[in-house]
Design a protein around this motif. Structure first.
Motif, PDB file in Angstrom:
ATOM      1  N   GLN A  36      38.051 105.138  31.039  1.00 35.59           N
ATOM      2  CA  GLN A  36      37.262 106.145  31.769  1.00 35.59           C
ATOM      3  C   GLN A  36      36.729 105.573  33.066  1.00 35.59           C
ATOM      4  N   ASP A  37      36.530 106.440  34.051  1.00 38.97           N
ATOM      5  CA  ASP A  37      35.821 106.071  35.268  1.00 38.97           C
ATOM      6  C   ASP A  37      34.341 105.922  34.911  1.00 38.97           C
ATOM      7  N   THR A  40      32.100 108.734  36.780  1.00 41.97           N
ATOM      8  CA  THR A  40      32.271 110.174  36.545  1.00 41.97           C
ATOM      9  C   THR A  40      32.624 110.514  35.102  1.00 41.97           C
ATOM     10  N   LEU A  44      40.849 108.274  32.824  1.00 47.14           N
ATOM     11  CA  LEU A  44      41.852 107.882  33.815  1.00 47.14           C
ATOM     12  C   LEU A  44      43.219 107.685  33.186  1.00 47.14           C
ATOM     13  N   GLN A  84      41.505  97.799  38.077  1.00 44.81           N
ATOM     14  CA  GLN A  84      40.360  98.409  37.392  1.00 44.81           C
ATOM     15  C   GLN A  84      39.349  97.328  37.005  1.00 44.81           C
ATOM     16  N   LYS A 101      35.150 101.375  30.299  1.00 45.81           N
ATOM     17  CA  LYS A 101      34.612 102.090  31.461  1.00 45.81           C
ATOM     18  C   LYS A 101      34.828 101.180  32.657  1.00 45.81           C
ATOM     19  N   GLU A 103      35.555 100.583  37.094  1.00 48.71           N
ATOM     20  CA  GLU A 103      35.489 101.009  38.485  1.00 48.71           C
ATOM     21  C   GLU A 103      36.912 100.906  39.019  1.00 48.71           C
ATOM     22  N   GLN A 104      37.494 102.051  39.320  1.00 42.21           N
ATOM     23  CA  GLN A 104      38.865 102.071  39.822  1.00 42.21           C
ATOM     24  C   GLN A 104      38.840 101.678  41.302  1.00 42.21           C
ATOM     25  N   ASN A 109      42.775 104.311  45.161  1.00 44.04           N
ATOM     26  CA  ASN A 109      41.793 104.583  44.116  1.00 44.04           C
ATOM     27  C   ASN A 109      42.404 105.450  43.010  1.00 44.04           C
ATOM     28  N   SER A 111      44.779 105.762  39.351  1.00 43.74           N
ATOM     29  CA  SER A 111      45.212 105.083  38.128  1.00 43.74           C
ATOM     30  C   SER A 111      46.670 105.336  37.807  1.00 43.74           C
ATOM     31  N   LYS A 117      44.707 110.242  40.676  1.00 42.79           N
ATOM     32  CA  LYS A 117      43.519 109.506  40.230  1.00 42.79           C
ATOM     33  C   LYS A 117      43.589 109.225  38.733  1.00 42.79           C
ATOM     34  N   SER A 118      43.894 110.252  37.965  1.00 39.34           N
ATOM     35  CA  SER A 118      43.995 110.148  36.514  1.00 39.34           C
ATOM     36  C   SER A 118      45.397 110.542  36.080  1.00 39.34           C
TER      37      SER A 118
END
Lengths: 151, 151
Positions: A36-37, A40, A44, A84, A101, A103-104, A109, A111, A117-118
């Motif tokens: 997960q980010d 937010t 991801l 990450q 958890k 930070e991407q 930015n 994944s 992003k996701s």
């Protein structure tokens, strides 16, 4: 963290309500990992880790998975630059799943190898639609052809 | 949705960037499923679905998994009352993972059989601690002994 071994599984009570990480690696040596980010809570990606990749994730703070398709350690972002940085590691009740958890980072930015992003960039447009049509929910952040070299 | 069959997997391009759900069930007939709270994005649990449970999830809008331990369909909350109402279903790039976004209901509003909102109620207290100590991050919402009957 240098070891690639983790504590043995003890009792069900210790695993479920205890205070020591006792991850369950499956018969293939792998444990599922949800990422997960951290800011937010967006999911991801989903991948697998073996004991070596989990140990490396903890020692480097860079999410490191086990690539089942390439059959090797996979430092996320080593090729694309979208590393990450690990901020938190959780496990579930029976300790057979991990949750990172992160930070991407990286120019894009992102994944997903498809440039999102996701990895979860599509949803069912209508839960009642028997045709199972997917709807894109995100814009591409990079063009994979420019990021990954052909091999 | 009455079918328990899903579209066949076609090309990699269609699977990764197409607009039809083509879920990949593994050789055991199962696909991993991550379940998030639709409002907070908290990851509530991780479980598996087979084609029948996915079809039932879509037709009833109640998250229905496949219990590997009991080897049967598992309507989440059927015993505890903590039913998950499905608001969104996503899949990942290669369509071998599902992501549900749900409204967690029930008196306790808890996903975990141990009485927590989420199964991921523990985190590593310190990523650099070789003792791998876990820290609880949530309070119990119910006492399992009062919710689940002994069998």
């Amino acid at each position: 963290m240098s070891a690639t071994t983790f504590p043995p599984r003890t009792t069900s009570a210790e695993i479920e309500l205890g205070k020591t990480l006792q991850p369950k690696f499956g018969s293939d040596g792998l444990i599922p990992c949800i990422t997960q980010d951290v800011a937010t809570s967006q999911v991801l990606m989903f991948a697998f880790m073996n004991a070596e990749s989990l140990a490396k994730t903890l020692s480097t703070k860079k999410a490191t998975y086990w690539s089942r398709s390439r059959n090797k350690l996979w430092v996320k972002g080593e090729e694309s630059g979208n590393v990450q940085l690990v901020r938190e590691l959780r496990t579930d009740c029976d300790q057979d799943v991990l949750l990172l958890k992160v930070e991407q980072t990286g120019a894009a930015n992102a994944s997903c190898h498809n440039g999102y992003k996701s990895c979860f960039y599509r949803k069912l447009a209508d839960l009642d639609d028997a045709a199972l049509k997917l709807q894109f929910t995100a814009e591409r952040l990079f063009d994979p052809a420019t990021v990954y070299k052909k091999k």
